[in-house]
Write a protein that holds these residues in place. Structure first.
Motif, short mmCIF file in Angstrom:
data_model
loop_
_atom_site.label_atom_id
_atom_site.label_comp_id
_atom_site.label_asym_id
_atom_site.label_seq_id
_atom_site.Cartn_x
_atom_site.Cartn_y
_atom_site.Cartn_z
N HIS A 80 0.83 -1.20 0.00
CA HIS A 80 0.00 0.00 0.00
C HIS A 80 0.86 1.25 0.00
CE1 HIS A 80 -3.67 -2.27 1.43
NE2 HIS A 80 -2.72 -3.08 1.87
N ASP A 81 0.39 2.27 -0.69
CA ASP A 81 0.90 3.62 -0.50
C ASP A 81 0.13 4.21 0.69
OD1 ASP A 81 2.27 6.17 -1.99
OD2 ASP A 81 0.37 6.72 -1.04
N HIS A 83 -0.96 7.00 1.26
CA HIS A 83 -1.88 8.08 0.91
C HIS A 83 -2.88 7.68 -0.16
CE1 HIS A 83 0.91 10.61 3.14
NE2 HIS A 83 1.88 10.18 2.35
N ARG A 84 -2.48 6.77 -1.06
CA ARG A 84 -3.28 6.55 -2.27
C ARG A 84 -3.66 5.09 -2.50
NH1 ARG A 84 0.33 10.55 -3.40
NH2 ARG A 84 1.93 9.09 -4.14
N GLY A 85 -3.75 4.29 -1.47
CA GLY A 85 -4.27 2.95 -1.63
C GLY A 85 -3.25 1.92 -2.07
N TRP A 281 -0.76 10.10 7.07
CA TRP A 281 -1.26 8.95 6.34
C TRP A 281 -2.79 8.99 6.28
CZ3 TRP A 281 1.77 3.79 7.53
CH2 TRP A 281 3.12 3.99 7.21
N THR A 282 -3.38 8.03 5.58
CA THR A 282 -4.84 7.99 5.46
C THR A 282 -5.48 7.76 6.82
OG1 THR A 282 -4.77 5.63 5.01
CG2 THR A 282 -4.75 7.11 3.11
N ARG A 395 8.97 1.10 -5.29
CA ARG A 395 7.58 1.55 -5.47
C ARG A 395 7.22 1.61 -6.96
NH1 ARG A 395 4.89 4.80 -1.67
NH2 ARG A 395 4.68 6.45 -3.21
N ARG A 399 4.20 -0.60 -8.88
CA ARG A 399 3.17 -0.04 -9.76
C ARG A 399 3.21 -0.72 -11.13
NH1 ARG A 399 4.96 4.94 -7.31
NH2 ARG A 399 3.33 5.83 -5.95
#
Length: 416
Positions: A80-81, A83-85, A281-282, A395, A399
């Protein structure tokens, strides 16, 4: 043949059952008192190696207890990132029609597993017990045709084979292979756990609570692991709110990324350190950390055995953490110990010469252990010690693998 097993952990007890099932006289000697309560733990994911070993070695009744206690969990690894899933998902689940209980990965608490392994190890009055409690091993002596084990209470016992299954600080190993010492990797995990209930259950999405292995990979330093587990002891007393599951998380970082003396800090200070690192973070991940009871948070310094070199076999051997203690970053330490027990049992029950059998076992054990040690150490160092350039490249690779199935298969192996 009489086999003396030092340590009533998972590997030692599995070996006990396997040998006795094959008609070999085996006894376990454990330093803890029988009444001592097993500490609450984060549980174990039993993979095919561990399940096969348990099924092969245990009596049917004991196996059925483990089969009933285990909760099926998917072999899904997500990155997971913060911030962005999700960056990438590696799905290694068995096909939906697979029903074989020996290969279906499952989670089980250490308490329930230990309870199942101890089942039917008690004997009638006047009969030597299978597990001798409160027997602290001190040293052994080899003599013609056998080995004698000595204990802190002044007693001793004789056998043909001595097996050190006494954990990462094994006294058997210190005597048998005195030059073999664990290495400190300069990495400290801050670990905590929180009941999957209330605000945490409401905040965390399904892909963080389905029992898969989740890795949160920030763009800079550090790494977070989290997964859900069943409760950590048979009585469900180690978590609050009566939750049937809890989330265990760990922040991995280099020791020099923390304040000096981090291992001496209490849970409140450790929680603050992690909260600072995830403050942007989220919301679900911040909620998880914020809701964690500080008394459950502790440090776990990561240490590992080096690659194992060859040695000449004798009547004394080792299994599990006693010989190849590794970091938790591959999730295979307990399963490797169970596999050791199965392989050592097979070697001792199929050979005439016990020392030759141990040599066969140790050769195979070293080969498998060195692969596991390398993987565990690589995962730990990549998570906690990778520099900015390597982290950016990783990372980017995640992706790309998410978008290109052929690349994903090449990097992570086949998946369904």
């Amino acid at each position: 043949m009489r086999v003396l097993i030092i340590g009533a952990g998972l590997g030692g007890l599995t070996l006990l059952h396997g040998l006795r099932r094959a008609g070999i006289d085996a006894r376990v000697f454990e330093r803890s008192a029988h009444q001592a309560r097993q500490p609450a733990s984060y549980g174990i994911h039993l993979n095919a190696d561990g399940l096969h070993a348990l099924h092969a070695c245990l009596p049917d009744e004991n196996w059925k207890m483990i089969d009933a206690a285990g909760i099926p969990v998917p072999m899904i690894i997500r990155f997971h990132d913060p911030h962005r899933g999700v960056l990438a998902t590696i799905d290694k689940r068995f096909p939906a029609d697979t029903t074989d209980p020996v290969t279906k990965r499952r989670a089980v608490s250490r308490g329930k597993l230990h309870e199942a392994l101890l089942h039917n190890t008690h004997t009638d009055v006047g009969v030597e017990p299978l597990v001798h409690w409160d027997k602290k091993f001190t040293h052994y002596e080899l003599h013609t045709g056998g080995v004698r084990a000595y204990f802190a209470d002044g007693s001793h016992t004789d056998g043909d084979i001595l097996v050190g299954a006494d954990g990462s600080n094994s006294l058997v190993r210190h005597q048998r292979l005195p030059g073999l010492q664990r290495q400190d990797l300069g990495i400290v995990n801050i670990a905590g756990r929180v009941p999957l209930a209330g605000a945490v259950a409401a905040a965390l999405p399904a892909d963080l609570t389905d029992g898969g292995i989740n890795n949160v990979v920030p763009a800079r330093n550090g790494w977070m692991f989290l997964s859900t587990w069943p409760t950590g002891d048979p009585d469900n007393t180690d978590v609050s709110n009566g939750a049937a599951e809890y989330v265990v998380w760990a922040w991995a970082g280099s020791r020099d990324s923390y304040p000096d003396g981090v291992e001496k800090l209490d849970g409140t200070h450790l929680k603050r350190l992690v909260s600072e690192r995830v403050q942007d973070w989220t919301t679900p991940l911040r909620t998880m950390v914020d809701a964690t009871d500080a008394t459950t948070i502790t440090t776990v310094p990561l240490r590992t055995m080096p690659q194992l070199s060859e040695w000449a076999p004798s009547r004394v051997t080792l299994l599990g953490d006693a010989i190849h203690n590794m970091t938790p970053m591959a999730g295979i330490g307990a399963n490797t110990a169970l596999r050791d027990a199965e392989h050592l049992c097979h070697a001792l029950t199929t050979a005439v010469d016990p020392v030759g059998a141990i040599g066969v076992y140790e050769t195979a054990m070293r080969h498998a252990a060195n692969q596991a040690l390398a993987l565990s150490t690589r995962n730990a160092t990549n998570a906690a010690l990778a520099g900015p350039t390597n982290r950016t490249m990783f990372r980017t690779l995640l992706r790309a693998s998410a978008a290109i199935p052929a690349l994903r298969r090449k990097v992570f192996g086949p998946s369904i």
